[in-house]
Scaffold this active site. Structure first.
Site, PDB file in Angstrom:
ATOM      1  N   ASP A 153       0.756  -0.863  -0.129  1.00 35.70           N
ATOM      2  CA  ASP A 153       0.056   0.080   0.073  1.00 35.70           C
ATOM      3  C   ASP A 153       0.890   1.088   0.141  1.00 35.70           C
ATOM      4  O   ASP A 153       0.176   2.429   0.470  1.00 35.70           O
ATOM      5  CB  ASP A 153      -0.990   0.145   1.327  1.00 35.70           C
ATOM      6  CG  ASP A 153       0.242  -0.513   2.878  1.00 35.70           C
ATOM      7  OD1 ASP A 153       1.460  -0.102   2.617  1.00 35.70           O
ATOM      8  OD2 ASP A 153      -0.556   0.160   3.560  1.00 35.70           O
ATOM      9  N   HIS A 195      12.514   5.066  13.174  1.00 34.77           N
ATOM     10  CA  HIS A 195      12.756   5.650  11.748  1.00 34.77           C
ATOM     11  C   HIS A 195      13.032   6.986  11.801  1.00 34.77           C
ATOM     12  O   HIS A 195      13.468   7.840  12.469  1.00 34.77           O
ATOM     13  CB  HIS A 195      10.788   6.080  11.390  1.00 34.77           C
ATOM     14  CG  HIS A 195      10.686   6.061   9.846  1.00 34.77           C
ATOM     15  ND1 HIS A 195      11.045   6.805   8.913  1.00 34.77           N
ATOM     16  CD2 HIS A 195      10.059   4.483   9.291  1.00 34.77           C
ATOM     17  CE1 HIS A 195      10.490   6.305   7.574  1.00 34.77           C
ATOM     18  NE2 HIS A 195       9.786   5.448   8.198  1.00 34.77           N
ATOM     19  N   GLU A 224      -0.193  -9.119  -0.895  1.00 38.19           N
ATOM     20  CA  GLU A 224      -0.843  -8.411   0.396  1.00 38.19           C
ATOM     21  C   GLU A 224      -2.150  -7.577  -0.179  1.00 38.19           C
ATOM     22  O   GLU A 224      -1.824  -6.541  -0.065  1.00 38.19           O
ATOM     23  CB  GLU A 224       0.045  -8.125   0.668  1.00 38.19           C
ATOM     24  CG  GLU A 224      -0.453  -7.765   2.533  1.00 38.19           C
ATOM     25  CD  GLU A 224       0.503  -6.424   3.542  1.00 38.19           C
ATOM     26  OE1 GLU A 224       0.741  -5.718   2.308  1.00 38.19           O
ATOM     27  OE2 GLU A 224       1.261  -7.344   3.786  1.00 38.19           O
ATOM     28  N   GLU A 227      -2.197   5.224   2.645  1.00 43.01           N
ATOM     29  CA  GLU A 227      -1.928   3.347   2.448  1.00 43.01           C
ATOM     30  C   GLU A 227      -3.172   2.793   1.713  1.00 43.01           C
ATOM     31  O   GLU A 227      -3.590   2.343   1.030  1.00 43.01           O
ATOM     32  CB  GLU A 227      -1.614   3.342   3.332  1.00 43.01           C
ATOM     33  CG  GLU A 227       0.005   3.319   3.651  1.00 43.01           C
ATOM     34  CD  GLU A 227       0.651   4.511   4.236  1.00 43.01           C
ATOM     35  OE1 GLU A 227      -0.588   5.133   5.059  1.00 43.01           O
ATOM     36  OE2 GLU A 227       1.684   4.642   4.575  1.00 43.01           O
ATOM     37  N   HIS A 246       5.795   5.473  12.820  1.00 44.94           N
ATOM     38  CA  HIS A 246       6.278   6.315  12.312  1.00 44.94           C
ATOM     39  C   HIS A 246       5.373   6.786  10.838  1.00 44.94           C
ATOM     40  O   HIS A 246       5.838   7.564  10.655  1.00 44.94           O
ATOM     41  CB  HIS A 246       7.346   5.364  10.795  1.00 44.94           C
ATOM     42  CG  HIS A 246       6.152   4.128  10.459  1.00 44.94           C
ATOM     43  ND1 HIS A 246       6.044   3.236  10.993  1.00 44.94           N
ATOM     44  CD2 HIS A 246       5.815   4.429   9.179  1.00 44.94           C
ATOM     45  CE1 HIS A 246       5.571   2.648  10.190  1.00 44.94           C
ATOM     46  NE2 HIS A 246       5.425   3.158   9.019  1.00 44.94           N
ATOM     47  N   ARG A 282       2.666   8.515   8.859  1.00 44.34           N
ATOM     48  CA  ARG A 282       2.060  10.241   8.067  1.00 44.34           C
ATOM     49  C   ARG A 282       0.765  10.406   9.328  1.00 44.34           C
ATOM     50  O   ARG A 282       0.065  11.729   9.623  1.00 44.34           O
ATOM     51  CB  ARG A 282       1.428  10.469   7.290  1.00 44.34           C
ATOM     52  CG  ARG A 282       3.107  10.159   5.891  1.00 44.34           C
ATOM     53  CD  ARG A 282       2.657  10.301   4.427  1.00 44.34           C
ATOM     54  NE  ARG A 282       4.200  10.950   4.118  1.00 44.34           N
ATOM     55  CZ  ARG A 282       4.744  10.434   3.850  1.00 44.34           C
ATOM     56  NH1 ARG A 282       5.351   9.741   3.873  1.00 44.34           N
ATOM     57  NH2 ARG A 282       5.738  10.927   2.367  1.00 44.34           N
TER      58      ARG A 282
HETATM   59  C1  UD1 Z   1       6.975   5.021   3.983  1.00 44.04           C
HETATM   60  C2  UD1 Z   1       5.002   4.619   3.841  1.00 44.04           C
HETATM   61  C3  UD1 Z   1       4.422   3.712   4.582  1.00 44.04           C
HETATM   62  C4  UD1 Z   1       5.103   2.923   4.615  1.00 44.04           C
HETATM   63  C5  UD1 Z   1       6.884   3.036   5.831  1.00 44.04           C
HETATM   64  C6  UD1 Z   1       7.302   1.938   6.194  1.00 44.04           C
HETATM   65  C7  UD1 Z   1       3.873   5.539   1.007  1.00 44.04           C
HETATM   66  C8  UD1 Z   1       3.239   6.547   1.070  1.00 44.04           C
HETATM   67  N1  UD1 Z   1       4.467   5.767   2.936  1.00 44.04           N
HETATM   68  O1  UD1 Z   1       6.948   6.342   5.102  1.00 44.04           O
HETATM   69  O2  UD1 Z   1       3.205   2.999   4.248  1.00 44.04           O
HETATM   70  O3  UD1 Z   1       4.473   2.266   6.294  1.00 44.04           O
HETATM   71  O4  UD1 Z   1       7.293   3.437   3.819  1.00 44.04           O
HETATM   72  O5  UD1 Z   1       8.794   1.921   6.731  1.00 44.04           O
HETATM   73  O6  UD1 Z   1       4.891   5.004   0.614  1.00 44.04           O
HETATM   74  N2  UD1 Z   1      14.414   7.800   4.950  1.00 44.04           N
HETATM   75  C9  UD1 Z   1      15.404   8.277   4.873  1.00 44.04           C
HETATM   76  N3  UD1 Z   1      15.957   6.625   4.679  1.00 44.04           N
HETATM   77  C10 UD1 Z   1      15.381   5.594   4.165  1.00 44.04           C
HETATM   78  C11 UD1 Z   1      14.387   5.936   4.350  1.00 44.04           C
HETATM   79  C12 UD1 Z   1      13.402   7.440   4.812  1.00 44.04           C
HETATM   80  O7  UD1 Z   1      15.918   8.988   5.126  1.00 44.04           O
HETATM   81  O8  UD1 Z   1      15.641   4.822   4.289  1.00 44.04           O
HETATM   82  C13 UD1 Z   1      14.186   9.851   5.278  1.00 44.04           C
HETATM   83  C14 UD1 Z   1      13.524  10.364   4.054  1.00 44.04           C
HETATM   84  O9  UD1 Z   1      13.990  11.706   4.158  1.00 44.04           O
HETATM   85  C15 UD1 Z   1      12.235  10.384   3.276  1.00 44.04           C
HETATM   86  C16 UD1 Z   1      11.591  10.464   4.896  1.00 44.04           C
HETATM   87  O10 UD1 Z   1      11.963   9.780   5.730  1.00 44.04           O
HETATM   88  O11 UD1 Z   1      12.063  11.870   3.096  1.00 44.04           O
HETATM   89  C17 UD1 Z   1      10.382   9.854   4.840  1.00 44.04           C
HETATM   90  O12 UD1 Z   1      10.030   8.113   3.943  1.00 44.04           O
HETATM   91  P1  UD1 Z   1       8.645   8.371   3.192  1.00 44.04           P
HETATM   92  O13 UD1 Z   1       9.494   7.073   2.410  1.00 44.04           O
HETATM   93  O14 UD1 Z   1       8.514   9.333   2.404  1.00 44.04           O
HETATM   94  O15 UD1 Z   1       7.950   7.290   4.231  1.00 44.04           O
HETATM   95  P2  UD1 Z   1       7.681   6.552   5.319  1.00 44.04           P
HETATM   96  O16 UD1 Z   1       6.951   7.857   5.996  1.00 44.04           O
HETATM   97  O17 UD1 Z   1       9.008   6.554   5.273  1.00 44.04           O
HETATM   98  N1  UDP Z   2      11.929  -2.916  10.890  1.00 47.74           N
HETATM   99  C1  UDP Z   2      13.109  -3.642  10.946  1.00 47.74           C
HETATM  100  N2  UDP Z   2      13.838  -2.487  11.776  1.00 47.74           N
HETATM  101  C2  UDP Z   2      13.322  -1.813  12.489  1.00 47.74           C
HETATM  102  C3  UDP Z   2      11.808  -1.631  12.097  1.00 47.74           C
HETATM  103  C4  UDP Z   2      10.727  -2.435  12.042  1.00 47.74           C
HETATM  104  O1  UDP Z   2      13.486  -4.646  10.164  1.00 47.74           O
HETATM  105  O2  UDP Z   2      14.152  -1.087  12.857  1.00 47.74           O
HETATM  106  C5  UDP Z   2      10.671  -3.998  10.847  1.00 47.74           C
HETATM  107  C6  UDP Z   2       9.134  -5.045  10.849  1.00 47.74           C
HETATM  108  O3  UDP Z   2       9.749  -6.460  12.154  1.00 47.74           O
HETATM  109  C7  UDP Z   2       8.563  -5.100   9.530  1.00 47.74           C
HETATM  110  C8  UDP Z   2       8.734  -3.729   8.628  1.00 47.74           C
HETATM  111  O4  UDP Z   2      10.576  -3.293   8.951  1.00 47.74           O
HETATM  112  O5  UDP Z   2       9.072  -6.287   8.854  1.00 47.74           O
HETATM  113  C9  UDP Z   2       7.502  -3.289   9.150  1.00 47.74           C
HETATM  114  O6  UDP Z   2       7.862  -1.838   8.750  1.00 47.74           O
HETATM  115  P1  UDP Z   2       7.679  -0.652   8.482  1.00 47.74           P
HETATM  116  O7  UDP Z   2       7.452  -0.576  10.186  1.00 47.74           O
HETATM  117  O8  UDP Z   2       8.511   0.474   8.425  1.00 47.74           O
HETATM  118  O9  UDP Z   2       6.147  -0.256   8.096  1.00 47.74           O
HETATM  119  P2  UDP Z   2       5.014  -0.695   8.038  1.00 47.74           P
HETATM  120  O10 UDP Z   2       5.052  -2.662   8.610  1.00 47.74           O
HETATM  121  O11 UDP Z   2       4.046  -0.087   9.211  1.00 47.74           O
HETATM  122  O12 UDP Z   2       4.836  -0.700   6.573  1.00 47.74           O
END
Ligand code: UD1
Ligand code: UDP
Length: 385
Positions: free
Chosen positions: A98, A243, A120, A134, A210, A212
């Site tokens: 999602d 995160h 999924e 999502e 984490h 939004r």
């Molecule tokens: C995204 C997904 C969310 C999912 C989450 C898992 C969307 C809209 N959201 O949200 O569904 O639950 O990932 O974690 O697709 N960043 C880094 N390094 C990384 C990852 C993230 O620096 O490896 C920082 C960046 O500044 C980035 C910000 O995190 O802009 C947000 O990342 P983004 O993918 O936009 O949103 P998530 O909250 O991670």
């Molecule tokens: N996870 C991980 N390291 C972390 C936090 C979470 O490997 O520091 C794993 C967790 O076990 C799960 C997945 O990341 O498998 C969940 O990801 P996240 O919470 O970022 O996204 P969501 O599931 O909410 O989409």
């Protein structure tokens, strides 16, 4: 022999964790040419999963920007996929879940008239702003997809109710397949801080947050509740791999920084995380994946969200929807910490989300769809306890 080209498109940590066992299964099939296209929506958190599962990418759009907006993820993915799809010409695109990568990846495939398989599929809250964005991403991909891989029977029922086009398969969730390789009783943490934790004498809570829709006041309230729980229970410690989102990090540091029994650490790799869950007392989270993983390991979960698209473990009693209000979170955590009968009632292993064979079923279903296999895979059936 006829060979089909299947391209898996993913970009965030949870998609990678849940697609990794499927990519490995596809690679084993002699009639499938399996390719990986990363959007790079996450960078470090994605690369960590790729290296743990020893996966390599054929394409990497590398779209991530600091504090990226939803529009930028979507447009950069769409534009990047343009060239990849024209060059690789896959027979099928697989997307997962999602995220914005999921939605934009599916839309890009649609623009190229390439069929989409949605892994999924069918999870719903039916509230378009929760989880945001999502819920809408997943619903829109449901409209595009030709093959729907629904983890559970209830997910498949949602899709039938919506009369989606295409075929629906009930497969179980691939994350349960992934856990077969990551969780080990003799596992030693690579993160020294985790090795030093006393899991037998202390009550260790694993926390993640984490989303939004929790940005702002809800996240502040959640963290204040966590602080209160720790302050009133001297035997409790919290481990929170924070995160990398700057919004989340700022709030976590402000509300939880500098407290002795709250360990704010960088994201840990998936083996570390799964083994942390396996050893902790219970989990507090707004994550989707953790709501599936912790019940499989018999760990109670308090979900820090108003709604969940994963009601199965709530029905089984292992997960409680705590919401985002301070009082309710404190009350539910206190009950788990102070009333052994409440804890014991929640702490039993349930597997409504899968039996570890989801990837085999999905690969079989793909082969069946393309006429490479005569039998349709059997549906996953959750064990009724
Ligand atoms: C995204 C997904 C969310 C999912 C989450 C898992 C969307 C809209 N959201 O949200 O569904 O639950 O990932 O974690 O697709 N960043 C880094 N390094 C990384 C990852 C993230 O620096 O490896 C920082 C960046 O500044 C980035 C910000 O995190 O802009 C947000 O990342 P983004 O993918 O936009 O949103 P998530 O909250 O991670
Ligand atoms: N996870 C991980 N390291 C972390 C936090 C979470 O490997 O520091 C794993 C967790 O076990 C799960 C997945 O990341 O498998 C969940 O990801 P996240 O919470 O970022 O996204 P969501 O599931 O909410 O989409």
């Amino acid at each position: 022999m006829m060979k089909i080209k299947v391209m898996s498109v993913f970009g965030t940590r949870p998609e990678a964790i849940k697609m990794a066992p499927l990519v490995m299964e596809l690679a084993k099939r002699s009639n499938i040419d399996s390719l990986c296209c990363l959007t790079g929506q996450h960078r470090e958190m994605l690369d960590s999963v790729m290296s743990i599962f020893r996966l390599h990418s054929d394409y990497d759009l590398n779209i991530m920007q600091k504090q990226q907006t939803l529009s930028s993820i979507t447009t950069r993915t769409l534009l990047g996929m343009e060239e990849v799809l024209s060059e690789a010409k896959p027979d099928l695109i697989l997307v997962h879940g999602d995220t914005s990568t999921t939605f934009a990846g599916a839309l890009a495939a649609f623009y190229h008239k390439i069929p989409v398989g949605h892994v999924e599929a069918g999870l719903r809250t039916y509230d378009q702003y929760s989880p945001f964005p999502e819920e809408m991403n997943r619903t829109l991909v449901g409209d595009i997809a030709a093959l729907h891989f629904a983890p559970t029977d209830a997910n498949a029922q949602n899709l039938r109710k919506e009369a989606v086009r295409g075929e629906i398969f009930i497969t179980g969730n691939t994350v349960i397949d992934a856990m077969k390789t990551t969780v080990r009783p003799d596992y030693r943490f690579a993160t020294e801080k985790l090795n030093r934790l006393d899991f037998s004498e202390r009550k260790i809570i694993a926390l993640t947050c984490h989303r939004r829709e929790n940005y702002g006041q809800p996240m502040h309230d959640i963290f204040r509740a966590v602080r209160q729980i720790v302050q009133t229970h001297p035997d409790v410690e919290v481990v929170y791999p924070v995160h990398l989102s700057p919004v989340v990090r700022e709030c976590a540091l402000q509300e939880l920084g500098g407290m002795e029994r709250i360990h704010l650490i960088d994201p840990i790799d998936v083996e570390e995380m799964h083994n942390l869950i396996a050893r902790c007392c219970f989990v507090m989270t707004d994550s989707g994946g953790l709501q599936e993983e912790a019940p499989a390991m018999g760990k109670p979960v308090l979900v820090l969200r108003r709604e969940t698209e994963r009601p199965e473990a709530v029905a089984a009693g292992t997960v409680k929807l705590a919401g985002v209000a301070y009082d309710n979170i404190v009350r539910l955590a206190n009950a788990l910490l102070e009333q052994p009968e409440v804890y014991d009632r929640m702490a039993h292993a349930v597997n409504p989300y899968g039996d570890g064979n989801a990837c085999r079923r999905i690969a079989d279903a793909i082969e069946w769809h393309f006429g490479l296999r005569s039998e349709k895979p059997e549906n996953f059936q959750a064990q009724v306890k």
